[in-house]
Design a protein around this motif. Structure first.
Motif, PDB file in Angstrom:
ATOM      1  N   GLU A  43      30.395  12.914 135.455  1.00 43.31           N
ATOM      2  CA  GLU A  43      29.753  14.223 135.664  1.00 43.31           C
ATOM      3  C   GLU A  43      30.752  15.231 136.227  1.00 43.31           C
ATOM      4  O   GLU A  43      30.785  16.393 135.810  1.00 43.31           O
ATOM      5  CB  GLU A  43      28.548  14.083 136.598  1.00 43.31           C
ATOM      6  N   GLN A  44      31.585  14.800 137.141  1.00 45.43           N
ATOM      7  CA  GLN A  44      32.607  15.683 137.709  1.00 45.43           C
ATOM      8  C   GLN A  44      33.599  16.117 136.628  1.00 45.43           C
ATOM      9  O   GLN A  44      33.966  17.290 136.552  1.00 45.43           O
ATOM     10  CB  GLN A  44      33.336  14.988 138.870  1.00 45.43           C
ATOM     11  N   GLN A  45      34.004  15.191 135.776  1.00 46.64           N
ATOM     12  CA  GLN A  45      34.925  15.529 134.691  1.00 46.64           C
ATOM     13  C   GLN A  45      34.274  16.501 133.711  1.00 46.64           C
ATOM     14  O   GLN A  45      34.913  17.443 133.237  1.00 46.64           O
ATOM     15  CB  GLN A  45      35.378  14.264 133.960  1.00 46.64           C
ATOM     16  N   ARG A  46      32.993  16.283 133.413  1.00 43.42           N
ATOM     17  CA  ARG A  46      32.264  17.180 132.513  1.00 43.42           C
ATOM     18  C   ARG A  46      32.201  18.583 133.108  1.00 43.42           C
ATOM     19  O   ARG A  46      32.466  19.570 132.428  1.00 43.42           O
ATOM     20  CB  ARG A  46      30.847  16.642 132.275  1.00 43.42           C
ATOM     21  N   ARG A  47      31.883  18.671 134.399  1.00 43.06           N
ATOM     22  CA  ARG A  47      31.808  19.982 135.061  1.00 43.06           C
ATOM     23  C   ARG A  47      33.168  20.672 135.076  1.00 43.06           C
ATOM     24  O   ARG A  47      33.258  21.873 134.864  1.00 43.06           O
ATOM     25  CB  ARG A  47      31.263  19.834 136.482  1.00 43.06           C
ATOM     26  N   GLU A  48      34.217  19.918 135.343  1.00 40.59           N
ATOM     27  CA  GLU A  48      35.564  20.501 135.353  1.00 40.59           C
ATOM     28  C   GLU A  48      35.943  21.012 133.966  1.00 40.59           C
ATOM     29  O   GLU A  48      36.529  22.087 133.829  1.00 40.59           O
ATOM     30  CB  GLU A  48      36.593  19.478 135.838  1.00 40.59           C
ATOM     31  N   ARG A  49      35.587  20.242 132.937  1.00 40.95           N
ATOM     32  CA  ARG A  49      35.877  20.654 131.562  1.00 40.95           C
ATOM     33  C   ARG A  49      35.108  21.929 131.216  1.00 40.95           C
ATOM     34  O   ARG A  49      35.666  22.879 130.659  1.00 40.95           O
ATOM     35  CB  ARG A  49      35.514  19.504 130.614  1.00 40.95           C
ATOM     36  N   LEU A  50      33.810  21.954 131.570  1.00 43.71           N
ATOM     37  CA  LEU A  50      33.006  23.150 131.304  1.00 43.71           C
ATOM     38  C   LEU A  50      33.529  24.355 132.081  1.00 43.71           C
ATOM     39  O   LEU A  50      33.580  25.472 131.545  1.00 43.71           O
ATOM     40  CB  LEU A  50      31.531  22.896 131.646  1.00 43.71           C
ATOM     41  N   ALA A  51      33.909  24.151 133.345  1.00 46.58           N
ATOM     42  CA  ALA A  51      34.448  25.256 134.148  1.00 46.58           C
ATOM     43  C   ALA A  51      35.725  25.791 133.509  1.00 46.58           C
ATOM     44  O   ALA A  51      35.924  27.011 133.435  1.00 46.58           O
ATOM     45  CB  ALA A  51      34.715  24.797 135.582  1.00 46.58           C
ATOM     46  N   GLY A  52      36.579  24.894 133.036  1.00 48.37           N
ATOM     47  CA  GLY A  52      37.801  25.323 132.357  1.00 48.37           C
ATOM     48  C   GLY A  52      37.501  26.105 131.092  1.00 48.37           C
ATOM     49  O   GLY A  52      38.122  27.137 130.808  1.00 48.37           O
ATOM     50  N   ASP A  53      36.528  25.623 130.312  1.00 48.15           N
ATOM     51  CA  ASP A  53      36.128  26.336 129.096  1.00 48.15           C
ATOM     52  C   ASP A  53      35.557  27.709 129.424  1.00 48.15           C
ATOM     53  O   ASP A  53      35.840  28.697 128.735  1.00 48.15           O
ATOM     54  CB  ASP A  53      35.103  25.520 128.310  1.00 48.15           C
ATOM     55  N   LEU A  54      34.754  27.779 130.481  1.00 46.15           N
ATOM     56  CA  LEU A  54      34.190  29.072 130.890  1.00 46.15           C
ATOM     57  C   LEU A  54      35.288  30.033 131.331  1.00 46.15           C
ATOM     58  O   LEU A  54      35.232  31.235 131.026  1.00 46.15           O
ATOM     59  CB  LEU A  54      33.165  28.873 132.014  1.00 46.15           C
ATOM     60  N   GLN A  55      36.279  29.528 132.049  1.00 46.95           N
ATOM     61  CA  GLN A  55      37.393  30.379 132.473  1.00 46.95           C
ATOM     62  C   GLN A  55      38.152  30.913 131.257  1.00 46.95           C
ATOM     63  O   GLN A  55      38.506  32.092 131.211  1.00 46.95           O
ATOM     64  CB  GLN A  55      38.332  29.607 133.391  1.00 46.95           C
ATOM     65  N   ILE A  56      38.381  30.061 130.284  1.00 46.84           N
ATOM     66  CA  ILE A  56      39.086  30.493 129.064  1.00 46.84           C
ATOM     67  C   ILE A  56      38.267  31.537 128.323  1.00 46.84           C
ATOM     68  O   ILE A  56      38.805  32.581 127.908  1.00 46.84           O
ATOM     69  CB  ILE A  56      39.386  29.285 128.157  1.00 46.84           C
TER      70      ILE A  56
END
Length: 151
Positions: free
Chosen positions: A40-53
């Motif tokens: 879940e933490q990895q998923r959130r980090e991936r989504l946060a990175g995608d949102l930043q991009i």
């Protein structure tokens, strides 16, 4: 040894065996919980990175406003529903809803040229109306919104 002592010894061994088995089961449960939390933490980090991009690309003009707003809204819903419902992100919901009826992919290509032009005209009107608010929301996401949710 008396039969009572043998029964007590046997009972003690059974209880100890069951306790060890229960402990091994609990260790599996704890390991699974830890693995789920890490996933879940990895998923959130991936989504946060995608949102930043996406937010950065929207601000830099590398991503069309309507497409960027739709993508940001969908990712926000998956990343953090409370953040998605923040009043500063409502422009993404508004643009998503305003374009929900527009066909995509193969259906878009199958549209008559006049229909496509009508949708494009609508996109341009939406962009003129909401560009400043979308850019403000994207900037807020980058500067504050994503940082508050622990990305």
């Amino acid at each position: 040894m008396t039969s009572v002592n043998l029964l007590l010894l046997a009972g003690t061994l059974v209880v100890m065996a069951l306790a060890l088995y229960a402990l091994s089961l609990w260790r599996r449960v704890w390991a699974q919980q830890r693995d789920r939390q890490q996933a879940e933490q990895q998923r959130r980090e991936r989504l946060a990175g995608d949102l930043q991009i996406l937010a950065g690309s929207l601000l830099d003009g590398q991503l069309p406003l309507i497409e960027g707003a739709i993508r940001i809204k969908v990712l926000l819903d998956n990343y953090d529903s409370a953040l998605s419902q923040d009043s500063r992100c409502q422009v993404f919901h508004l643009l998503f809803e305003a374009t929900a009826q527009v066909p995509t992919h193969a259906s878009w290509k199958a549209l008559e040229l006049t229909e496509r032009r009508q949708h494009e005209k609508h996109f341009n009107e939406l962009e003129l109306q909401h560009k400043a608010a979308a850019r403000t929301a994207a900037r807020w996401l980058l500067d504050e919104g994503l940082k508050r949710t622990g990305s």
